[in-house]
Design a protein around this motif. Structure first.
Motif, PDB file in Angstrom:
ATOM      1  N   ALA A 186     -25.885   5.744  49.099  1.00 24.41           N
ATOM      2  CA  ALA A 186     -25.867   6.907  48.024  1.00 24.41           C
ATOM      3  C   ALA A 186     -28.036   6.971  48.316  1.00 24.41           C
ATOM      4  CB  ALA A 186     -25.354   6.449  46.971  1.00 24.41           C
ATOM      5  N   PRO A 187     -28.069   7.504  49.193  1.00 23.56           N
ATOM      6  CA  PRO A 187     -29.226   8.172  49.341  1.00 23.56           C
ATOM      7  C   PRO A 187     -29.851   9.124  47.799  1.00 23.56           C
ATOM      8  CG  PRO A 187     -29.155   8.310  51.975  1.00 23.56           C
ATOM      9  CD  PRO A 187     -27.862   7.543  50.770  1.00 23.56           C
ATOM     10  N   GLY A 188     -30.679   8.824  47.506  1.00 18.10           N
ATOM     11  CA  GLY A 188     -31.298  10.482  45.753  1.00 18.10           C
ATOM     12  C   GLY A 188     -30.701   8.793  45.120  1.00 18.10           C
ATOM     13  N   LEU A 189     -30.359   7.784  45.161  1.00 11.50           N
ATOM     14  CA  LEU A 189     -29.251   7.305  43.587  1.00 11.50           C
ATOM     15  C   LEU A 189     -30.987   6.123  42.889  1.00 11.50           C
ATOM     16  CD1 LEU A 189     -26.841   6.342  42.371  1.00 11.50           C
ATOM     17  CD2 LEU A 189     -26.801   4.427  43.294  1.00 11.50           C
ATOM     18  N   SER A 190     -30.969   6.463  41.987  1.00 12.60           N
ATOM     19  CA  SER A 190     -31.483   5.695  40.766  1.00 12.60           C
ATOM     20  C   SER A 190     -31.299   5.478  39.693  1.00 12.60           C
ATOM     21  CB  SER A 190     -33.326   6.594  40.368  1.00 12.60           C
ATOM     22  OG  SER A 190     -33.665   6.267  39.370  1.00 12.60           O
ATOM     23  N   PRO A 191     -31.520   4.100  39.478  1.00 11.66           N
ATOM     24  CA  PRO A 191     -32.989   2.934  40.427  1.00 11.66           C
ATOM     25  C   PRO A 191     -30.788   3.063  41.269  1.00 11.66           C
ATOM     26  CG  PRO A 191     -30.962   1.723  38.346  1.00 11.66           C
ATOM     27  CD  PRO A 191     -30.736   3.699  38.457  1.00 11.66           C
ATOM     28  N   MET A 192     -31.622   2.638  42.626  1.00  9.29           N
ATOM     29  CA  MET A 192     -30.921   2.276  43.664  1.00  9.29           C
ATOM     30  C   MET A 192     -29.961   0.188  43.896  1.00  9.29           C
ATOM     31  SD  MET A 192     -29.726   3.290  46.877  1.00  9.29           S
ATOM     32  CE  MET A 192     -31.990   4.644  46.834  1.00  9.29           C
ATOM     33  N   ASP A 193     -29.090   1.635  44.447  1.00  8.53           N
ATOM     34  CA  ASP A 193     -27.915   0.133  44.353  1.00  8.53           C
ATOM     35  C   ASP A 193     -26.172   0.333  45.292  1.00  8.53           C
ATOM     36  OD1 ASP A 193     -26.797  -1.968  43.225  1.00  8.53           O
ATOM     37  OD2 ASP A 193     -26.423  -1.518  41.659  1.00  8.53           O
ATOM     38  N   PHE A 194     -25.747  -0.304  45.530  1.00 11.44           N
ATOM     39  CA  PHE A 194     -24.478   0.093  45.782  1.00 11.44           C
ATOM     40  C   PHE A 194     -23.679   1.227  44.987  1.00 11.44           C
ATOM     41  CE2 PHE A 194     -25.126  -4.051  47.983  1.00 11.44           C
ATOM     42  CZ  PHE A 194     -24.653  -3.527  49.174  1.00 11.44           C
ATOM     43  N   HIS A 195     -23.262   1.745  45.706  1.00  4.62           N
ATOM     44  CA  HIS A 195     -22.840   2.653  45.108  1.00  4.62           C
ATOM     45  C   HIS A 195     -21.318   3.091  45.151  1.00  4.62           C
ATOM     46  CE1 HIS A 195     -22.691   6.245  41.848  1.00  4.62           C
ATOM     47  NE2 HIS A 195     -22.410   7.083  43.020  1.00  4.62           N
ATOM     48  N   ALA A 196     -19.953   3.497  43.859  1.00  6.07           N
ATOM     49  CA  ALA A 196     -18.682   3.453  43.747  1.00  6.07           C
ATOM     50  C   ALA A 196     -18.402   5.408  43.818  1.00  6.07           C
ATOM     51  CB  ALA A 196     -18.096   2.354  43.196  1.00  6.07           C
ATOM     52  N   VAL A 197     -17.426   5.501  44.398  1.00  5.42           N
ATOM     53  CA  VAL A 197     -16.886   7.062  43.979  1.00  5.42           C
ATOM     54  C   VAL A 197     -15.178   6.564  44.507  1.00  5.42           C
ATOM     55  CG1 VAL A 197     -19.311   8.115  44.871  1.00  5.42           C
ATOM     56  CG2 VAL A 197     -17.548   7.510  46.831  1.00  5.42           C
ATOM     57  N   GLU A 199     -12.238   8.860  46.777  1.00  9.97           N
ATOM     58  CA  GLU A 199     -11.727   9.876  48.038  1.00  9.97           C
ATOM     59  C   GLU A 199      -9.738  10.112  47.000  1.00  9.97           C
ATOM     60  OE1 GLU A 199     -13.438   9.782  51.901  1.00  9.97           O
ATOM     61  OE2 GLU A 199     -11.843   7.539  51.805  1.00  9.97           O
ATOM     62  N   ALA A 200     -10.501  11.673  47.009  1.00 11.08           N
ATOM     63  CA  ALA A 200      -8.743  11.973  46.297  1.00 11.08           C
ATOM     64  C   ALA A 200      -7.910  12.771  47.092  1.00 11.08           C
ATOM     65  CB  ALA A 200      -8.934  12.312  45.394  1.00 11.08           C
ATOM     66  N   TRP A 201      -6.851  12.737  47.254  1.00 10.27           N
ATOM     67  CA  TRP A 201      -5.791  13.362  48.587  1.00 10.27           C
ATOM     68  C   TRP A 201      -5.513  14.743  48.161  1.00 10.27           C
ATOM     69  CZ3 TRP A 201      -5.346  13.760  53.076  1.00 10.27           C
ATOM     70  CH2 TRP A 201      -4.023  14.523  54.266  1.00 10.27           C
ATOM     71  N   THR A 202      -6.132  15.733  48.724  1.00  9.34           N
ATOM     72  CA  THR A 202      -6.294  17.364  47.943  1.00  9.34           C
ATOM     73  C   THR A 202      -4.355  17.802  48.365  1.00  9.34           C
ATOM     74  OG1 THR A 202      -6.824  18.786  50.129  1.00  9.34           O
ATOM     75  CG2 THR A 202      -7.687  18.038  48.124  1.00  9.34           C
ATOM     76  N   GLY A 203      -3.513  17.378  49.822  1.00 11.74           N
ATOM     77  CA  GLY A 203      -2.763  17.838  49.765  1.00 11.74           C
ATOM     78  C   GLY A 203      -2.669  18.160  51.468  1.00 11.74           C
ATOM     79  N   SER A 204      -4.081  18.047  51.993  1.00  9.81           N
ATOM     80  CA  SER A 204      -4.701  18.360  53.136  1.00  9.81           C
ATOM     81  C   SER A 204      -5.567  17.002  53.414  1.00  9.81           C
ATOM     82  CB  SER A 204      -4.437  19.773  53.262  1.00  9.81           C
ATOM     83  OG  SER A 204      -5.478  20.313  52.714  1.00  9.81           O
ATOM     84  N   GLU A 205      -6.363  16.607  52.672  1.00  8.60           N
ATOM     85  CA  GLU A 205      -8.134  16.179  53.344  1.00  8.60           C
ATOM     86  C   GLU A 205      -8.126  14.973  51.979  1.00  8.60           C
ATOM     87  OE1 GLU A 205     -11.023  19.483  53.722  1.00  8.60           O
ATOM     88  OE2 GLU A 205     -11.288  19.702  51.487  1.00  8.60           O
ATOM     89  N   TRP A 206      -9.150  14.068  51.894  1.00  6.08           N
ATOM     90  CA  TRP A 206      -9.490  13.596  51.080  1.00  6.08           C
ATOM     91  C   TRP A 206     -10.784  14.216  51.180  1.00  6.08           C
ATOM     92  CZ3 TRP A 206      -6.737   9.567  48.957  1.00  6.08           C
ATOM     93  CH2 TRP A 206      -5.810   8.795  49.666  1.00  6.08           C
ATOM     94  N   ARG A 207     -10.993  14.166  49.770  1.00 11.51           N
ATOM     95  CA  ARG A 207     -11.857  14.998  48.876  1.00 11.51           C
ATOM     96  C   ARG A 207     -13.004  14.012  48.180  1.00 11.51           C
ATOM     97  NH1 ARG A 207     -11.164  19.575  44.608  1.00 11.51           N
ATOM     98  NH2 ARG A 207     -10.658  20.821  45.974  1.00 11.51           N
ATOM     99  N   VAL A 208     -14.224  13.865  48.734  1.00 13.37           N
ATOM    100  CA  VAL A 208     -14.821  12.982  47.700  1.00 13.37           C
ATOM    101  C   VAL A 208     -15.540  12.904  46.369  1.00 13.37           C
ATOM    102  CG1 VAL A 208     -17.002  13.785  48.837  1.00 13.37           C
ATOM    103  CG2 VAL A 208     -17.168  11.404  47.534  1.00 13.37           C
ATOM    104  N   VAL A 209     -15.020  12.511  45.396  1.00 11.44           N
ATOM    105  CA  VAL A 209     -15.376  12.840  44.004  1.00 11.44           C
ATOM    106  C   VAL A 209     -16.377  11.690  43.302  1.00 11.44           C
ATOM    107  CG1 VAL A 209     -14.255  13.066  41.460  1.00 11.44           C
ATOM    108  CG2 VAL A 209     -12.682  13.774  43.892  1.00 11.44           C
ATOM    109  N   ASP A 210     -17.264  12.092  42.995  1.00  6.69           N
ATOM    110  CA  ASP A 210     -18.268  11.399  42.393  1.00  6.69           C
ATOM    111  C   ASP A 210     -18.645  11.653  40.460  1.00  6.69           C
ATOM    112  OD1 ASP A 210     -19.788   9.464  41.286  1.00  6.69           O
ATOM    113  OD2 ASP A 210     -21.681  10.017  42.612  1.00  6.69           O
TER     114      ASP A 210
END
Length: 268
Positions: A186-197, A199-210
């Motif tokens: 995740a560029p821009g994350l501070s402090p930098m680390d691996f990040h977890a987000v 994905e939720a299914w809207t009925g037509s696509e997977w939307r990323v949620v943070d």
């Protein structure tokens, strides 16, 4: 958009060990390198296996005791489609509605019904869960334990990115919305680390949620995808003894995009 990522893990192997790594970018890269050394001497390139959803798992097999250093670097130009899941997409959506180790959604049915039971539109429900978790939790590094699940997080009222993601996933599943956890750079994350987000299914696509809102979603790069953190851990010791001494993550983008939490985006 060009993104450059690096990860360096310094470990001590105390007993012969079998390790799996999930630190490589999912999908195509412009350039990539993975180097593993033991006591300063290079080891063979770890064997790569399919981790599903475009993810790649690298196995370090029967590693002898010593000072183990793992270094990974990759460059990625542009974006790519959301990877197909193992098996059928319909079956994946069914799996992502079930309770899992860190997302016991069956224990949050009443909470989810009370807070979100009057929201019928899936997109509005996803937004409501994101905002509720963001307002309910405090982001405090080191506040949670690796074994904490979404219920523990809700009771504690604080956590880190994986805790936010587990609670979002659990509440959405409790309202019959398929949701899965994604480990990302995740560029821009501070402090930098691996990040977890999420994905939720809207009925037509997977939307990323943070729900943390700590980094712009447009610049994120998928590493691994699964039911919860048990599927997406960057390092797993399957047997033997290993201590993680230090870890350094870097993720940069040529131009950091602005973030609008309400914007519907796919991770790609």
């Amino acid at each position: 958009m060009r993104r450059d990522v690096r990860a360096r893990l310094e470990l001590t192997v105390t007993e012969p060990a079998l390790l799996s790594l999930q630190i490589a970018v999912a999908g195509p890269t412009t350039a990539e390198e993975l180097v593993v050394t033991l006591d300063g001497s290079p080891l063979p390139t770890p064997r790569e296996i399919d981790g599903g959803y475009g993810g790649r798992v690298h196995m370090i097999e029967e590693c002898a005791p010593g000072a183990l250093v793992v270094e990974y670097a990759a460059s990625v130009e542009g974006t790519y489609p959301v990877p197909a899941p193992p098996g059928s997409e319909e079956h994946d959506r069914i799996v992502q509605m079930r309770p899992s180790r860190y997302c016991p959604s069956d224990k949050l049915l009443s909470t989810a019904a009370h807070e979100f039971g009057d929201i019928e539109d899936t997109g509005k429900l996803i937004d409501a869960v994101r905002d509720w978790v963001n307002g309910r939790l405090l982001y405090i590094a080191g506040s949670s334990k690796p074994t904490d699940d979404a219920v523990d997080t809700l009771l504690l009222g604080e956590g880190v990115c994986r805790d936010y993601a587990h609670l979002v996933v659990s509440l959405l599943r409790a309202r019959d919305v398929p949701a899965r956890l994604v480990a990302v750079y995740a560029p821009g994350l501070s402090p930098m680390d691996f990040h977890a987000v999420v994905e939720a299914w809207t009925g037509s696509e997977w939307r990323v949620v943070d729900a943390t809102g700590l980094a712009p979603r447009r610049s994120m790069l998928r590493i691994s995808t699964g039911r919860d953190a048990s599927d997406t851990a960057f390092l797993t010791t399957h047997h033997g003894g290993v201590d993680l001494n230090s870890m350094m993550i870097t993720a940069v983008v040529d131009e950091l995009p602005a973030e609008d939490p309400a914007e519907a985006l796919s991770l790609g």
